[in-house]
Design a protein around this motif. Structure first.
Motif, mmCIF file in Angstrom:
data_model
loop_
_atom_site.group_PDB
_atom_site.id
_atom_site.type_symbol
_atom_site.label_atom_id
_atom_site.label_comp_id
_atom_site.label_asym_id
_atom_site.label_seq_id
_atom_site.Cartn_x
_atom_site.Cartn_y
_atom_site.Cartn_z
ATOM 1 N N THR A 1 -8.669 -19.705 110.366
ATOM 2 C CA THR A 1 -9.356 -18.975 109.552
ATOM 3 C C THR A 1 -11.014 -18.911 109.554
ATOM 4 N N SER B 1 -13.145 -15.525 111.473
ATOM 5 C CA SER B 1 -14.059 -15.086 110.613
ATOM 6 C C SER B 1 -15.748 -15.060 111.390
ATOM 7 N N ARG B 2 -15.644 -15.922 112.553
ATOM 8 C CA ARG B 2 -16.785 -16.134 113.203
ATOM 9 C C ARG B 2 -16.759 -15.863 114.618
ATOM 10 N N LEU C 1 -5.577 -11.484 109.716
ATOM 11 C CA LEU C 1 -6.983 -12.149 109.929
ATOM 12 C C LEU C 1 -7.658 -11.313 110.940
#
Length: 316
Positions: A187, A191-192, A213
């Motif tokens: 996760t 996100s990065r 995601l």
């Protein structure tokens, strides 16, 4: 002709790594040889049924049990099917030795659009060592590199920082992410991750959450028994609406569990044989054929998936 093939391959490499990529099994004839006809038919079928591309010489293809000549044969058959349909071909390469892996990528078939390179296994290299391994391999590769992150097979989990370092290496196009869970590292990395880094979900069981995601697509072994359903799932997550995508992911979850109830690809080969798409369900030692109960469970689960219009089992 080699120059033309290289030019064609470079054109394909510019296509984004998205959609469903199917890691094909290697069908064997009753005499134990590679069944070229069955492999060609299967490659064509999955592409015609909606797969974006195929993967040759993945774990599902029993690559460790193939001879050097058999590996060349499998790649040639898959490359021909992809060329005929303008689809990208990924080729699995890599060992736990950097020099050997570097030589493998240098000599990959020029029709390949990318190489899928496994994280070095067994030796339990440090994370810095893994980064240096891929730095050398990516620099030597004539096509983009996809990092195959599968810690439950390699015994080398990678941190978010290491994944980001790998993503920033020249000629690393992305990841096949198959960590067996949707965990904290997954996760955080999703996100990065850099915007130009592709992440393809590599666990059939977790493809829905990975797409939620932001995964760009998937490499799914189950994609060869339910191609339209999995291709439709990825398209639904990409284009929406979301509610049907969630329902389709839920419907496919029991199939993923059933197909991996025994060591891959034993159940998948048995299902494909029942579908009369390959002629023999044999696997090579140390794998054993799937048990009858596991095969029946997979066939029963598959028969309930009708929305995708996939090829249904015709025999038991």
């Amino acid at each position: 002709m080699v120059a033309d093939a290289q030019a064609d391959a470079m054109t394909i490499t510019r296509q984004p790594l998205t959609g469903l990529h199917v890691p094909l099994i290697t069908p064997f004839a009753v005499d134990g040889s590679v069944d070229v006809t069955a492999l060609a038919d299967l490659a064509g079928q999955v592409l015609d049924d909606g797969a974006s591309g195929i993967v040759a010489l993945g774990t599902t293809g029993e690559v460790a049990s193939l001879t050097t000549e058999e590996r060349r044969l499998v790649v040639d058959v898959c490359a021909t099917a992809c060329d005929e349909r303008g689809a990208p071909l990924m080729v699995g390469v890599g060992t736990n030795a950097t020099a050997v892996t570097r030589d493998e990528v240098r000599t990959v078939d020029p029709r390949a659009s990318a190489v899928l390179v496994v994280v070095p296994y067994y030796v339990r290299a440090s994370e810095d060592g893994v980064v240096e391994h891929f730095r050398e391999v990516a620099a030597a590769s004539p096509v983009p590199v996809l990092v195959y992150h599968v810690p439950y097979r390699t015994a080398r989990p990678l941190s978010v920082d290491t994944l980001r370092q790998l993503a920033e290496l020249p000629n690393v196009a992305g990841f096949k992410h198959a960590v067996g869970a949707v965990d904290d590292v997954t996760t955080a990395f999703m996100s990065r991750k850099p915007v130009d880094t592709a992440v393809l979900a590599g666990d059939d069981l977790h493809v829905g959450p990975m797409l939620a995601l932001g995964a760009d697509g998937a490499i799914l072994a189950g994609g060869q028994v339910a191609t339209r359903a999995y291709a439709g799932l990825i398209e639904a997550w990409r284009d929406g609406p979301i509610a049907p995508a969630r329902r389709q992911a839920a419907a496919l979850t029991p199939l993923a569990a059933a197909l991996f109830a025994e060591p891959n690809p034993a159940v998948i080969k048995a299902v494909l044989t029942a579908q009369r798409r390959i002629r023999c369900a044999d696997v090579r030692l140390p794998l054993l054929p799937a048990g009858a109960a596991a095969v029946d469970a997979a066939l029963d689960t598959l028969s309930s998936i009708s929305a995708g219009g996939d090829r249904t089992p015709t025999a038991r």
